[in-house]
Scaffold this active site. Structure first.
Site, PDB file in Angstrom:
ATOM      1  N   GLY A 104     -19.114  13.740  13.373  1.00  0.00           N
ATOM      2  CA  GLY A 104     -17.786  13.228  13.060  1.00  0.00           C
ATOM      3  C   GLY A 104     -17.739  12.238  11.928  1.00  0.00           C
ATOM      4  CG  ASP A 127       3.663  -0.851  -8.778  1.00  0.00           C
ATOM      5  OD1 ASP A 127       3.828  -0.165  -9.806  1.00  0.00           O
ATOM      6  OD2 ASP A 127       4.600  -1.281  -8.074  1.00  0.00           O
ATOM      7  CD  GLU A 129       4.656  -4.810  -7.299  1.00  0.00           C
ATOM      8  OE1 GLU A 129       5.205  -5.934  -7.232  1.00  0.00           O
ATOM      9  OE2 GLU A 129       5.095  -3.802  -6.708  1.00  0.00           O
ATOM     10  CD  GLU A 181      -5.226  -0.180  -1.727  1.00  0.00           C
ATOM     11  OE1 GLU A 181      -5.736   0.827  -1.204  1.00  0.00           O
ATOM     12  OE2 GLU A 181      -4.063  -0.553  -1.484  1.00  0.00           O
ATOM     13  CG  HIS A 236      -3.249   0.447   6.855  1.00  0.00           C
ATOM     14  ND1 HIS A 236      -2.201   1.208   6.404  1.00  0.00           N
ATOM     15  CD2 HIS A 236      -3.783  -0.130   5.747  1.00  0.00           C
ATOM     16  CE1 HIS A 236      -2.095   1.091   5.088  1.00  0.00           C
ATOM     17  NE2 HIS A 236      -3.058   0.291   4.679  1.00  0.00           N
TER      18      HIS A 236
END
Length: 447
Positions: A141, A153, A156, A177, A186
């Site tokens: 797994g 981004d 920003e 990240e 998360h």
């Protein structure tokens, strides 16, 4: 706050395509989520090896309204700090790729949608990570990550770190990240770097526990003269230095650091640290807060610095300095055969000192509060004098900082109490527990 990743739940969809980008369903483990993918070997707890990265930050907008002196190097340093944060707590190594070298992880600014994640709206999605993976040779797994990408981004207005209310922290988003690239999903059950909303620049206990389950706890190799700084981007780490002459800088939180073999230097920084080095000639500094420092064989030079610290020497001739706060200084670990000729220096605060065996020196200076030299009981969690420790004719009290001219001058500042002979002068009080004043002679003092 701002959303870090565009997906509502990075672990909501299983992506089975071999060689394709995606995230795998995570499994809840304490205060972290694993995606089921990692670098290196396809077995949890094993090293991720070396991962190369390359970054192009063209298009990054500085928030010069709030911070007018920002420059690109501030953000480049923040990115390096983000990689360092993970590297210093887990068995994975990052290296910036050489010019012309294909990097494992590519980093860039963008205004384009990435995988359906909507960039271009300030304080919306500010970063996204994706990776390619293959099924590993073991059917357990765990998939093997082959390469990855991180996008920030470009709409920003960024600051290198901090100030989450009004700006976007580059360090926070980068650390988050990179966590995805390493195999973490998360987790929003408690404040962590891996929350889906940006709240902190620094790794939290759940972040560290998660990454260490994937790659194992970071250990310094056996080569001599190695340096490791755990401080940027972490709040509390477990760190085991192996052989060699190592220098380890702790985090801003409560660390557990073991020096291992060799002549090491350990620095706790902030937090309630546990710093131990039982081999070699070592220097250990607790830093801020309430630290515990333990020596062993060889010579220990230890300083508690600020906070209420416990310093325990070893079998060598140790030098322990309490620093500020209410400290406990034990020259020897105990026993009739484990001792050295130690120097115990009280600091500002109410300190307890026990030299143990050997010819020990107790050092005091003006304005250091109340101090007790005694055999100590620490079992209750609060130091308690339970007997006599000062050996007349063997141990000595160093009062050279008081500028006494003769032993007779010292006696003018001493008295007999029910607890023992007491020195009291210039803001410093020293009780020699169980010692009668008439036993003391000039040879028991350094002037």
């Amino acid at each position: 706050m701002c959303v870090i990743c565009g997906c509502a739940n990075c672990n909501a969809q299983v992506v089975e395509t071999v060689g394709g980008p995606g995230q795998v369903v995570g499994q809840f483990q304490q205060e972290y989520v694993l995606t089921g993918a990692k670098w290196g070997e396809d077995a949890l707890g094993t090293s991720g090896g070396e991962i190369t990265w390359s970054a192009n930050l063209a298009g990054l907008v500085f928030n010069t309204t709030r911070f007018p002196n920002l420059k690109l190097t501030d953000f480049e340093e923040a990115l390096q700090d983000a990689f360092n944060a993970w590297e210093t707590v887990a068995q994975v190594t990052f290296r910036e790729a050489e010019q012309g070298e294909d990097a494992d992880v590519n980093i860039a600014m963008t205004l384009q949608d990435i995988g359906g994640f909507d960039f271009g709206t300030p304080f919306g999605t500010v970063g996204v990570a994706s990776w390619f993976f293959n099924a590993g040779p073991v059917n357990n797994g765990v998939s093997l990550i082959q390469s990855g990408s991180i996008f920030f981004d470009a709409a920003e207005s960024w600051v290198p770190f901090g100030d989450f209310a009004n700006t976007v922290s580059f360090l926070s988003v980068a650390t988050h990240e990179i966590g995805h690239i390493l195999g973490l999903g998360h987790y929003d059950g408690s404040p962590q770097v891996m929350n889906s909303f940006a709240t902190t620049d620094f790794l939290q206990p759940g972040d560290i526990a998660g990454i260490q389950e994937i790659y194992g706890a970071r250990q310094i190799g056996s080569q001599a003269s190695e340096f490791s700084d755990l401080g940027t981007g972490t709040t509390g780490a477990t760190f085991n230095a192996l052989g060699g002459d190592d220098v380890v800088m702790g985090t801003e939180g409560g660390d557990s650091i073991s020096g291992g073999a060799g002549d090491d230097e350990l620095f706790g920084r902030a937090g309630d640290d546990f710093l131990v080095d039982t081999s070699g000639a070592n220097e250990i500094s607790g830093g801020l807060d309430n630290d515990t420092i333990i020596g062993g064989r060889g010579v220990l030079r230890a300083e508690g610095d600020a906070g209420n610290d416990i310093l325990i020497g070893g079998v060598g001739d140790d030098a322990l300095q309490g620093g500020a706060g209410d400290d406990v200084l034990l020259g020897d670990p105990g026993g009739d055969f484990l001792f050295g000729n130690d120097i115990l220096s009280a600091g500002v605060g109410a300190d307890f000192l026990e030299g143990g065996g050997g010819a020990d020196t107790f050092v005091f200076a003006p304005d250091q509060g109340t101090n007790v030299i005694a055999s100590l009981d620490l079992d209750s969690g609060t130091p308690r004098a339970v007997g006599r420790d000062f050996d007349v004719g063997i141990d000595r009290v160093d009062l050279s900082a008081f500028n006494f001219m003769t032993f007779g001058d010292v006696l003018l500042s001493m008295s007999e109490t029910q607890d023992g002979a007491e020195f009291n002068a210039t803001g410093t009080r020293v009780v020699l527990s169980g010692v009668e004043l008439e036993e003391l002679t000039a040879s028991d003092f350094i002037l």
